[in-house]
Structure formats: C-alpha cells, structure tokens
Scaffold this active site. Structure first.
Site, short mmCIF file in Angstrom:
data_model
loop_
_atom_site.label_atom_id
_atom_site.label_comp_id
_atom_site.label_asym_id
_atom_site.label_seq_id
_atom_site.Cartn_x
_atom_site.Cartn_y
_atom_site.Cartn_z
N ASN A 1 45.02 56.08 112.97
CA ASN A 1 44.92 54.73 113.67
C ASN A 1 43.29 54.48 113.78
O ASN A 1 42.31 55.23 113.60
CB ASN A 1 45.71 54.50 114.84
CG ASN A 1 45.26 55.55 115.97
OD1 ASN A 1 44.05 55.56 116.55
ND2 ASN A 1 46.16 56.22 116.43
N PHE B 1 47.89 54.39 128.86
CA PHE B 1 47.22 53.06 128.25
C PHE B 1 48.14 52.31 127.50
O PHE B 1 49.00 52.98 126.90
CB PHE B 1 46.10 53.20 127.56
CG PHE B 1 44.81 53.06 128.40
CD1 PHE B 1 44.31 53.86 129.32
CD2 PHE B 1 43.75 51.98 127.99
CE1 PHE B 1 43.33 53.86 129.91
CE2 PHE B 1 42.61 51.94 128.45
CZ PHE B 1 42.51 52.72 129.62
N LYS C 1 57.89 55.81 131.43
CA LYS C 1 57.17 56.99 131.20
C LYS C 1 56.79 57.47 132.92
O LYS C 1 55.96 58.37 132.77
CB LYS C 1 55.96 56.72 130.61
CG LYS C 1 56.13 56.23 129.06
CD LYS C 1 55.06 56.38 128.05
CE LYS C 1 55.51 55.90 126.78
NZ LYS C 1 54.54 56.13 125.44
N LYS D 1 56.88 50.44 129.83
CA LYS D 1 56.01 51.65 129.48
C LYS D 1 55.88 52.35 131.02
O LYS D 1 56.25 53.30 131.00
CB LYS D 1 54.79 51.53 128.70
CG LYS D 1 54.93 51.46 127.25
CD LYS D 1 53.65 51.15 126.24
CE LYS D 1 54.12 50.74 125.05
NZ LYS D 1 53.22 50.44 124.21
N ASP E 1 52.97 57.92 116.82
CA ASP E 1 54.30 58.00 117.30
C ASP E 1 55.15 58.87 116.24
O ASP E 1 56.12 59.45 116.74
CB ASP E 1 54.82 56.74 117.44
CG ASP E 1 54.41 56.00 118.59
OD1 ASP E 1 54.29 56.46 119.78
OD2 ASP E 1 54.00 54.62 118.36
N LYS F 1 47.59 69.40 97.44
CA LYS F 1 47.64 68.07 97.22
C LYS F 1 48.76 67.43 96.62
O LYS F 1 49.12 67.97 95.24
CB LYS F 1 46.16 67.83 96.48
CG LYS F 1 45.75 66.54 96.63
CD LYS F 1 44.39 66.31 95.80
CE LYS F 1 43.99 64.72 95.43
NZ LYS F 1 42.90 64.61 94.68
O1 PMT Z 1 39.19 54.58 121.12
P1 PMT Z 1 39.00 52.76 121.20
O2 PMT Z 1 38.27 52.42 119.96
O3 PMT Z 1 37.93 52.76 122.14
O4 PMT Z 1 40.02 52.03 121.44
C1 PMT Z 1 40.66 52.07 122.80
C2 PMT Z 1 42.12 52.03 122.52
C3 PMT Z 1 42.62 50.61 122.22
C4 PMT Z 1 42.79 53.07 122.06
C5 PMT Z 1 42.67 52.24 124.06
O5 PMT Z 1 42.17 51.21 125.03
C6 PMT Z 1 44.26 52.28 124.17
O6 PMT Z 1 44.93 51.25 124.30
N1 PMT Z 1 44.86 53.53 124.23
C7 PMT Z 1 46.50 53.70 124.29
C8 PMT Z 1 46.67 53.71 122.73
C9 PMT Z 1 48.18 53.94 122.34
O7 PMT Z 1 48.61 54.71 122.06
O8 PMT Z 1 49.00 52.95 122.99
P2 PMT Z 1 50.65 52.99 123.06
O9 PMT Z 1 51.28 51.77 123.69
O10 PMT Z 1 51.22 53.35 121.68
O11 PMT Z 1 51.09 54.22 123.93
C10 PMT Z 1 51.24 54.33 125.28
C11 PMT Z 1 50.87 55.29 126.00
O12 PMT Z 1 51.60 56.51 125.46
C12 PMT Z 1 49.39 55.84 125.84
O13 PMT Z 1 48.77 56.31 126.97
C13 PMT Z 1 49.40 56.88 124.77
O14 PMT Z 1 48.48 57.79 125.06
C14 PMT Z 1 50.67 57.63 125.11
N2 PMT Z 1 51.33 58.27 124.15
C15 PMT Z 1 51.97 57.58 123.00
C16 PMT Z 1 52.66 58.15 122.10
C17 PMT Z 1 52.97 59.72 122.02
N3 PMT Z 1 53.46 60.29 121.05
N4 PMT Z 1 52.33 60.19 122.94
C18 PMT Z 1 51.67 59.68 124.15
O15 PMT Z 1 51.22 60.45 125.02
#
Ligand code: PMT
Length: 399
Positions: free
Chosen positions: A208, A324, A342, A338, A277, A287
C-alpha cells in the site's frame, strides 16, 4: 520547550567543519528559532561572519571590545538563550571551556550562560583521542554539558577515524531532543510504521502507499520526550530515528513476530502501520511467467492475522493501546467500530486519498476517538506536530 520561538546561541570555533554550521543555522531558523551566532577568530578564517549575520538576521558576536556598540551585549545574550550549541568545538575551545577560561567573546559568553549547553567536538582523530582532550571532555560532561560524539569516517586531513562533525540534521535533532520536555521518561513505547509487503513471487508483492512518515514522527517525538522506543517498521525510505530501536520487517507475519516479542515490556503501543489485510495463499518460489493462453491471472488470497486485534485480546491493565484507522469514507462510524472490535483505548482516524492528509503527505488531519465515545480533533498540521499532540493526549489519558 520547542525550538520554535526559542533563543539559541550558536558558537562556531575554528575547524574545517565550520562550513556545516551554516546549514545548522539554516535548520534552526527554519524551525523558528531566534539564533545569535558567536564566532572565534579562527572560525572566521574558515567562514565569513557576513554569512552568519545574513542568515541569522542578528549581529554576530566576534569581539567583546569591538561589538560593544551592539544593543545586545554578551551578557544579554547569555541571559536570554534557552540553549547554547558549539559546533564545531575545537580541542582548544574544549580545553578553555573545561578550565573556565574566558578570553574571547564566545568563551566569555558561555561562562555567563545558565541554560543547557551542547558541544560538538570535531578534530583530527589523534587529537580527539588525546588523553588531555578526553580528560577535558570528561570534565565538561561532569559539569552537565551535553556532548554530541563525533562521527567516524574520512577526515579533512585524510585520516580515517573518529573526529568528523556529525551532519547538521543530526546535531539539530539532538538539540531539539535536549529542549524537549521529558514527560515520557521511564516509559516503553512500541510503535509500528510503514506498509507491509506480501510476496506474490520472488519479484512481485502486494502493498500500500504508506511512507512511514506518520509512525516515524511519533517514534521521534516519543524518543525526544524521554521514552524508550521500539519501532517495528515495514520497508520505507526514511532514515531511522535517532535513539530508537528499529526492527525492520516486510510481511504482516514478520511484523506480528516482532510486535509480540516486544509486547510484554511495552507501556504504550501505537499501531500506525498499514498492514495488508490479505496475503497470497501460496507465493510462487520462481518468477511467474506471462503465458500466451491466458490474459487473466488469478491470485488466491487469504486473510492476514489482525495484529492489533490480537494485542487488544492480550493487553494488560497497565498497557495503553492506540490504533490508527485509515478510511476513505464514514470516518467516525468505522473508527468507533474498530475501537470496540479491537479493544483499543484510543484510535486515531484519518481520511486517506486527499492531497494533504493520510498516505505520503507531510501533514495530517486526525480525529481521536476514545473508548467512552468521546472524541478530539487534531486539525491539519505537520505530522511531527500531530505526533506531539497525540502523545500529549496519551499522557493525559494515562496520567
Ligand atoms: O505512513 P504515512 O504515509 O505517513 O501514512 C500514514 C497512515 C495513513 C498509514 C496512518 O496515518 C494510518 O492511518 N495508519 C493505519 C493504516 C491501516 O492499516 O488502517 P486500517 O484501518 O486498515 O487498520 C486499523 C488498525 O489495525 C491499524 O492500527 C493497523 O495497524 C491495524 N491492523 C490492520 C490489519 C492487520 N492485519 N493488522 C493490524 O494490526
């Protein structure tokens, strides 16, 4: 204390690295500091006083007798500064400072300074390692003067060894740390940042747009505020933050391993990483080749572990867990879902896909949500400022 609006005395002594002090001054001015420069005679043989005068927008102190016409005397400067920085600091100057000798404008001013002093020794390796120089540095350290160790590398005298002035950004970073309040002292903070990458084959992957800027800004801010910081980071092209333990990982599985090995010791956990995810079920070992009989390629995907959710299940009473949420729509609805799913103490929600917020940008606009449904807006600002406000909130919440 912040560098913005601070008053800094920048002392420049006579080493070849004096040219780097010009860049240091530029960084300090860019951060909003009011800088007074004091130069020794020898420093002026390397770089002209006018350069510092123009860039600092202040008179440069070089001679206590000649500069007395200035409305700002050395005592006024000493009384007004929040910190003093001597870069480069020569062996001669270190000796004078250690012995309390005041025979030029800079050494005299520094004797009257009561705020923190930081010096950056820079000289030939043999001079630096000389027992008398080391003894003087020990004296200064015992006196509470902060010393930024020189780097190793090729020196101006062609010697390879220790004695090179560190890069201006590093010195700037350490001065910023010196001035930052240590309200996270004694706390262990675990942060994740950047993207994860999930292999399709040895040359391709799914990932991503996360640049790591937001997570790294939080790691930097926490370190400066006195925390011990562990940063588990996906692949990014940002320099590792100074003073932070960095654990580089690639996939979600690797990130999970690093996080769970460091979880027990953490008081505060902040999951900024954009974790994939899903991952390919069975990454190819060779490859994948283009075939002529099919225009479509189907990659079978399976769900990755939700690391944050698992931390939410394991976390103890004393641990504060921050997630986040990166959303393209219905920010509040998704963030609140969330936080509950979580088991988080707080979630920082940001909209992604705009020009000034979310992925890759230097700025971010964040809304914080808490367990009890309360929320707090952090308006659009530089990610470093967002990081400090987020930490302020965590400190408020954890006492
Ligand atoms: O890195 P930058 O370019 O500065 O951008 C910052 C950002 C946009 C990445 C950051 O501010 C942000 O939003 N981070 C969270 C990204 C994310 O994966 O969001 P989500 O809504 O999909 O996931 C929610 C939370 O679950 C996050 O804390 C993530 O770390 C966590 N997660 C998600 C999926 C997974 N398999 N395991 C996780 O721990």
């Amino acid at each position: 204390m912040d560098l913005e609006n601070s008053h800094i005395l920048l002392g420049v002594t006579g080493g070849i690295a004096a040219y780097k002090s010009v860049e240091l001054l530029r960084l300090l001015k860019k951060a909003g500091a009011n800088v007074h420069v004091a130069m020794t005679d020898a420093a002026q043989k390397f770089v002209g006083k006018t350069t510092f005068e123009v860039l600092s927008e202040n008179p440069v102190l070089t001679d206590l007798w000649k500069d007395t016409h200035s409305s700002v005397t050395h005592i006024d400067i000493a009384n007004s500064v929040d910190a003093s920085l001597v870069a480069p600091a020569t062996a001669n100057f270190i000796g004078k400072l250690a012995m309390g000798i005041a025979d030029d404008a800079l050494s005299t001013t520094l004797l009257a300074v009561t705020s923190p002093i930081m010096i950056c020794p820079s000289m030939n390796t043999d001079m630096y390692q000389n027992i008398r120089v080391q003894r003087n540095l020990d004296i200064l350290e015992q006196d509470g003067i902060h010393i930024v160790d020189p780097d190793a590398g090729v020196l101006a005298c062609k010697t390879v060894g220790t004695g090179r002035l560190p890069e201006p950004w590093f010195i700037f970073d350490r001065l910023d740390a010196l001035l930052t309040k240590k309200d996270l002292g004694g706390r262990q903070v675990l942060i994740t940042a950047g993207p994860t990458i999930e292999a399709i084959d040895p040359v391709r992957y799914i990932s991503n747009h996360s640049s790591g800027k937001m997570g790294y800004a939080i790691a930097r801010a926490a370190e400066k505020r006195g925390a011990r910081v562990t940063l588990v980071t996906g692949p990014v092209s940002i320099d590792p933050p100074v003073g932070v333990e960095c654990i580089p990982v690639e996939s979600c599985d690797e990130m999970a391993d690093a996080v769970f090995s460091n979880l027990e010791a953490a008081d505060i956990i902040i999951k900024v990483a954009a974790v994939a995810d899903y991952k390919p079920v069975d990454p190819a070992t060779l490859k994948i080749k283009k075939t002529q009989n099919s225009k479509n390629l189907t990659i079978s995907m399976t769900e990755n572990m939700d690391i944050l959710k698992r931390i939410g299940e394991l976390k103890t009473e004393k641990q504060f867990l921050v997630g986040f949420a990166a959303e393209t729509n219905d920010l509040e609805k998704h963030a609140l879902a969330k936080i509950k799913k979580k088991n988080l103490d707080m979630i920082a929600a940001n909209l992604v896909g705009s020009d000034d917020s979310g992925f890759k940008t230097d700025t971010n606009k964040v809304k914080l949500f808490f367990k009890d449904g309360a929320s707090k807006d952090i308006p659009l600002m530089d990610k470093h400022k967002v990081a400090h406000l987020l930490l302020d909130t965590i400190i408020e919440q954890t006492g």
